[in-house]
Write a protein that holds these residues in place. Structure first.
Motif, PDB file in Angstrom:
ATOM      1  N   THR A  56       0.847  -1.190   0.000  1.00  0.00           N
ATOM      2  CA  THR A  56       0.000   0.000   0.000  1.00  0.00           C
ATOM      3  C   THR A  56       0.883   1.240   0.000  1.00  0.00           C
ATOM      4  OG1 THR A  56      -1.792  -1.096   1.194  1.00  0.00           O
ATOM      5  CG2 THR A  56      -1.712   1.299   1.331  1.00  0.00           C
ATOM      6  N   VAL A  57       0.509   2.210  -0.806  1.00  0.00           N
ATOM      7  CA  VAL A  57       1.177   3.507  -0.781  1.00  0.00           C
ATOM      8  C   VAL A  57       0.298   4.479  -0.002  1.00  0.00           C
ATOM      9  CG1 VAL A  57       1.986   5.474  -2.133  1.00  0.00           C
ATOM     10  CG2 VAL A  57       2.399   3.146  -2.939  1.00  0.00           C
ATOM     11  N   GLU A  58       0.848   5.053   1.052  1.00  0.00           N
ATOM     12  CA  GLU A  58       0.167   6.087   1.817  1.00  0.00           C
ATOM     13  C   GLU A  58       0.764   7.442   1.434  1.00  0.00           C
ATOM     14  OE1 GLU A  58      -1.069   3.654   5.897  1.00  0.00           O
ATOM     15  OE2 GLU A  58       0.441   5.253   5.974  1.00  0.00           O
ATOM     16  N   TRP A  59      -0.069   8.333   0.919  1.00  0.00           N
ATOM     17  CA  TRP A  59       0.393   9.646   0.481  1.00  0.00           C
ATOM     18  C   TRP A  59       0.166  10.690   1.555  1.00  0.00           C
ATOM     19  CZ3 TRP A  59       3.115  10.061  -3.822  1.00  0.00           C
ATOM     20  CH2 TRP A  59       2.901   9.167  -4.888  1.00  0.00           C
ATOM     21  N   SER A  60       1.117  11.571   1.727  1.00  0.00           N
ATOM     22  CA  SER A  60       0.888  12.795   2.486  1.00  0.00           C
ATOM     23  C   SER A  60       1.467  13.941   1.676  1.00  0.00           C
ATOM     24  CB  SER A  60       1.506  12.747   3.882  1.00  0.00           C
ATOM     25  OG  SER A  60       2.635  11.946   3.966  1.00  0.00           O
ATOM     26  N   GLU A  61       0.757  15.069   1.664  1.00  0.00           N
ATOM     27  CA  GLU A  61       1.116  16.175   0.788  1.00  0.00           C
ATOM     28  C   GLU A  61       1.625  17.367   1.577  1.00  0.00           C
ATOM     29  OE1 GLU A  61      -2.753  15.744  -1.689  1.00  0.00           O
ATOM     30  OE2 GLU A  61      -1.168  16.400  -3.057  1.00  0.00           O
ATOM     31  N   PHE A  62       2.592  18.063   0.985  1.00  0.00           N
ATOM     32  CA  PHE A  62       3.286  19.153   1.665  1.00  0.00           C
ATOM     33  C   PHE A  62       3.359  20.372   0.751  1.00  0.00           C
ATOM     34  CE2 PHE A  62       4.629  15.155   3.389  1.00  0.00           C
ATOM     35  CZ  PHE A  62       4.678  15.367   4.759  1.00  0.00           C
ATOM     36  N   PRO A  63       3.321  21.575   1.315  1.00  0.00           N
ATOM     37  CA  PRO A  63       3.345  22.788   0.492  1.00  0.00           C
ATOM     38  C   PRO A  63       4.711  23.125  -0.075  1.00  0.00           C
ATOM     39  CG  PRO A  63       3.270  23.375   2.819  1.00  0.00           C
ATOM     40  CD  PRO A  63       3.101  21.877   2.747  1.00  0.00           C
ATOM     41  N   ALA A  64       5.786  22.627   0.537  1.00  0.00           N
ATOM     42  CA  ALA A  64       7.138  22.969   0.083  1.00  0.00           C
ATOM     43  C   ALA A  64       8.128  21.910   0.542  1.00  0.00           C
ATOM     44  CB  ALA A  64       7.543  24.345   0.609  1.00  0.00           C
ATOM     45  N   ALA A  65       9.341  21.984  -0.010  1.00  0.00           N
ATOM     46  CA  ALA A  65      10.363  20.979   0.280  1.00  0.00           C
ATOM     47  C   ALA A  65      10.728  20.921   1.753  1.00  0.00           C
ATOM     48  CB  ALA A  65      11.612  21.260  -0.554  1.00  0.00           C
ATOM     49  N   GLN A  66      10.781  22.066   2.418  1.00  0.00           N
ATOM     50  CA  GLN A  66      11.217  22.095   3.805  1.00  0.00           C
ATOM     51  C   GLN A  66      10.288  21.267   4.696  1.00  0.00           C
ATOM     52  OE1 GLN A  66      11.313  24.723   1.681  1.00  0.00           O
ATOM     53  NE2 GLN A  66      13.530  24.477   1.573  1.00  0.00           N
ATOM     54  N   ASN A  67       8.987  21.361   4.439  1.00  0.00           N
ATOM     55  CA  ASN A  67       8.033  20.581   5.226  1.00  0.00           C
ATOM     56  C   ASN A  67       8.199  19.091   4.976  1.00  0.00           C
ATOM     57  OD1 ASN A  67       6.616  23.150   3.889  1.00  0.00           O
ATOM     58  ND2 ASN A  67       6.049  23.064   6.039  1.00  0.00           N
ATOM     59  N   LEU A  68       8.410  18.732   3.717  1.00  0.00           N
ATOM     60  CA  LEU A  68       8.614  17.329   3.370  1.00  0.00           C
ATOM     61  C   LEU A  68       9.922  16.813   3.945  1.00  0.00           C
ATOM     62  CD1 LEU A  68       8.064  14.696   1.953  1.00  0.00           C
ATOM     63  CD2 LEU A  68       8.632  15.778  -0.230  1.00  0.00           C
ATOM     64  N   LEU A  69      10.968  17.619   3.916  1.00  0.00           N
ATOM     65  CA  LEU A  69      12.252  17.198   4.475  1.00  0.00           C
ATOM     66  C   LEU A  69      12.164  16.960   5.976  1.00  0.00           C
ATOM     67  CD1 LEU A  69      14.597  19.490   2.413  1.00  0.00           C
ATOM     68  CD2 LEU A  69      14.827  17.001   2.587  1.00  0.00           C
ATOM     69  N   GLU A  70      11.390  17.780   6.664  1.00  0.00           N
ATOM     70  CA  GLU A  70      11.214  17.561   8.098  1.00  0.00           C
ATOM     71  C   GLU A  70      10.529  16.225   8.353  1.00  0.00           C
ATOM     72  OE1 GLU A  70      10.341  19.777  12.200  1.00  0.00           O
ATOM     73  OE2 GLU A  70      11.154  20.710  10.406  1.00  0.00           O
ATOM     74  N   ALA A  71       9.532  15.913   7.533  1.00  0.00           N
ATOM     75  CA  ALA A  71       8.837  14.639   7.667  1.00  0.00           C
ATOM     76  C   ALA A  71       9.758  13.467   7.369  1.00  0.00           C
ATOM     77  CB  ALA A  71       7.620  14.613   6.744  1.00  0.00           C
ATOM     78  N   LEU A  72      10.607  13.604   6.341  1.00  0.00           N
ATOM     79  CA  LEU A  72      11.564  12.552   6.021  1.00  0.00           C
ATOM     80  C   LEU A  72      12.570  12.365   7.148  1.00  0.00           C
ATOM     81  CD1 LEU A  72      12.211  13.452   2.283  1.00  0.00           C
ATOM     82  CD2 LEU A  72      11.442  11.215   3.097  1.00  0.00           C
ATOM     83  N   THR A 136      11.914  34.596  -0.917  1.00  0.00           N
ATOM     84  CA  THR A 136      12.073  33.191  -1.280  1.00  0.00           C
ATOM     85  C   THR A 136      11.889  32.364  -0.022  1.00  0.00           C
ATOM     86  OG1 THR A 136      13.406  31.632  -2.577  1.00  0.00           O
ATOM     87  CG2 THR A 136      14.573  32.970  -0.941  1.00  0.00           C
ATOM     88  N   THR A 137      11.933  31.054  -0.172  1.00  0.00           N
ATOM     89  CA  THR A 137      11.778  30.151   0.973  1.00  0.00           C
ATOM     90  C   THR A 137      13.152  29.681   1.426  1.00  0.00           C
ATOM     91  OG1 THR A 137       9.647  29.431   0.081  1.00  0.00           O
ATOM     92  CG2 THR A 137      10.648  28.058   1.789  1.00  0.00           C
ATOM     93  N   HIS A 138      13.392  29.734   2.716  1.00  0.00           N
ATOM     94  CA  HIS A 138      14.716  29.408   3.254  1.00  0.00           C
ATOM     95  C   HIS A 138      15.143  27.988   2.894  1.00  0.00           C
ATOM     96  CE1 HIS A 138      17.678  28.887   6.726  1.00  0.00           C
ATOM     97  NE2 HIS A 138      18.140  29.877   5.996  1.00  0.00           N
ATOM     98  N   GLY A 139      16.345  27.857   2.340  1.00  0.00           N
ATOM     99  CA  GLY A 139      16.877  26.550   1.991  1.00  0.00           C
ATOM    100  C   GLY A 139      16.312  25.961   0.714  1.00  0.00           C
ATOM    101  N   SER A 140      15.509  26.704  -0.004  1.00  0.00           N
ATOM    102  CA  SER A 140      14.869  26.197  -1.218  1.00  0.00           C
ATOM    103  C   SER A 140      15.767  26.375  -2.438  1.00  0.00           C
ATOM    104  CB  SER A 140      13.555  26.939  -1.458  1.00  0.00           C
ATOM    105  OG  SER A 140      13.820  28.298  -1.813  1.00  0.00           O
ATOM    106  N   ILE A 141      15.319  25.833  -3.566  1.00  0.00           N
ATOM    107  CA  ILE A 141      16.036  26.047  -4.811  1.00  0.00           C
ATOM    108  C   ILE A 141      15.978  27.518  -5.211  1.00  0.00           C
ATOM    109  CG2 ILE A 141      14.039  25.477  -6.246  1.00  0.00           C
ATOM    110  CD1 ILE A 141      17.732  24.616  -7.001  1.00  0.00           C
ATOM    111  N   GLY A 142      14.909  28.212  -4.793  1.00  0.00           N
ATOM    112  CA  GLY A 142      14.825  29.647  -5.031  1.00  0.00           C
ATOM    113  C   GLY A 142      15.880  30.405  -4.245  1.00  0.00           C
TER     114      GLY A 142
END
Length: 312
Positions: A56-72, A136-142
Motif C-alpha cells: 500500500t502507498v500512503e500519500w501525504s502532501e506538503f506545500p514545500a520541500a522544507q516541510n517534506l524534508l522535516e517529515a523525512l 524566497t523560501t529558506h533553503g529552497s532552490i529559489g
C-alpha cells in the motif's frame, strides 16, 4: 521545532492511502510517500503506474520541500522527491536521509526556476536587484538561485535583502509591493507569469534542474524492496508523461486546484527523466554545497558523495 508524525501529517493537508489490488509484483507492506504540490502523487495517479503492487502507498502532501524534508528526517514518511538545493541544506544539517535516485529536466524551459518581478516593475536585471528585497523560501532552490546568481556575478550574498517567506506569502508580498522580487519555481512561476510577472533572472544559467528521490535511512534498511518497486514505477510514469502532457495536466489540475492552463504550462516546463548518480552529479552538488556554505547558510561538512545511496 521538530513536529511529531501526527502534526506533520495534519499540517501537510490531504492524506490518503492507495490500497493495492493484491495481484501485482513486489513485497507487501506500507510505503509512506510524501509529495509536494504538483509533484509525485499527481504523476503516479495520472500515469496509472501504481496499479498492481502488493504493498500500500500512503500519500501525504506538503506545500514545500522544507516541510517534506522535516517529515523525512523524523521518519513520518519514507520517501519524497526533493530539489537538490533543499536536499543539501537538510543533509548538511545532519538529517538521517539519503538520495536514492535522481531526476533531471533534460530540456528546461524559461520560467521553470526564476527570479520574478511584478507587472510594471522598473527592475530589469540582477544588477537592478542590488539593495532590493527578494522573497524566497529558506533553503529552497529559489534561495540557492539568489545566492548562486549573486556569486556568479561577483556580488556578495548580502547584496540583496533576502526575505524568507512561504511561496503563498511571497506571492502576496510581491503583489502588494512588500518585496521587490520573488525567487521561485514551477508551478508558482507559471501562475505568476500568467498574472503579469516578469523574469529578471532565468534559473537555467545557474541550476542543473536536478531533483532527488530522498528516503529516510531507516526506510532504506527496512523497506528496500518497496522502494525499488516504487522507483521503477515512477521511472515508467516519467516516460509516460513525455507523450501525455495533456492527460498529466488534467490530473495535476485536479490534484492541486491549479487552473488547467497553469498545470499544462508546469508540465511542459518540467519534463523529467531518470539520470544516473555519477561523478558529474557529485561535482554539481559540490557547487551547491559551496554556494550555501560560502554564504554562511550552514556549517556542516558531511561528504557530498555519502549523501547518495542508489537503489535500483
Amino acid at each position: 521545532m521538530i513536529l511529531d508524525r501526527r502534526q506533520l501529517l495534519g499540517a501537510s493537508g490531504a492524506f490518503l492511502a492507495l490500497a493495492a489490488c493484491g495481484k501485482g509484483a513486489g513485497a507487501s507492506g506500507v510505503l509512506r510517500v510524501g509529495s509536494q504540490k504538483g509533484g509525485t502523487k499527481a504523476l503516479l495517479l495520472a500515469s496509472g503506474a501504481l496499479e498492481g503492487p502488493r504493498y500500500t502507498v500512503e500519500w501525504s502532501e506538503f506545500p514545500a520541500a522544507q516541510n517534506l524534508l522535516e517529515a523525512l528526517g523524523s521518519g513520518a514518511v519514507d520517501l519524497g522527491l526533493i530539489g537538490d538545493a533543499p536536499f543539501q541544506f537538510a543533509y548538511q544539517s545532519g538529517s538521517p536521509i539519503k538520495a536514492v535516485a535522481v531526476q533531471s529536466v533534460p530540456d528546461p524551459q524559461e520560467g521553470t526556476l526564476s527570479i520574478l518581478v511584478a507587472k510594471g516593475s522598473p527592475l530589469q536585471s540582477l544588477q537592478d536587484l542590488i539593495g532590493k528585497k527578494v522573497a524566497t523560501t529558506h533553503g529552497s532552490i529559489g534561495h540557492y538561485l539568489v545566492l548562486r546568481a549573486l556569486a556568479a556575478n561577483g556580488l556578495k550574498a548580502d547584496a540583496v535583502k533576502v526575505v524568507f517567506l512561504s511561496p503563498s506569502d511571497s506571492r502576496a508580498a510581491l503583489q502588494t509591493g512588500a518585496v521587490d522580487a520573488w525567487s521561485v519555481w514551477a508551478p508558482y512561476t507559471v501562475a505568476a507569469l500568467a498574472e503579469g510577472a516578469r523574469i529578471v533572472v532565468d534559473g537555467r544559467s545557474y541550476s542543473q534542474g536536478n531533483s532527488f528521490d530522498v528516503a529516510n535511512e531507516q526506510a532504506i534498511a527496512d523497506k528496500r524492496p518497496l522502494l525499488q518497486d516504487f522507483l521503477a514505477r515512477e521511472a515508467r510514469a516519467m516516460e509516460w508523461s513525455q507523450g501525455h502532457t495533456a492527460e498529466f495536466a488534467k490530473v495535476l489540475a485536479r490534484e492541486t486546484g491549479l487552473p488547467e492552463a497553469i498545470a499544462l504550462g508546469t508540465v511542459q516546463r518540467a519534463r523529467r527523466a531518470r539520470t544516473p548518480i555519477d561523478d558529474a552529479l557529485i561535482k554539481d552538488q559540490q557547487v551547491i554545497f559551496d554556494t550555501f556554505r560560502n554564504a554562511g547558510e550552514f556549517k556542516g561538512n558531511r561528504p557530498i558523495a555519502q549523501a547518495f545511496q542508489p537503489i535500483g
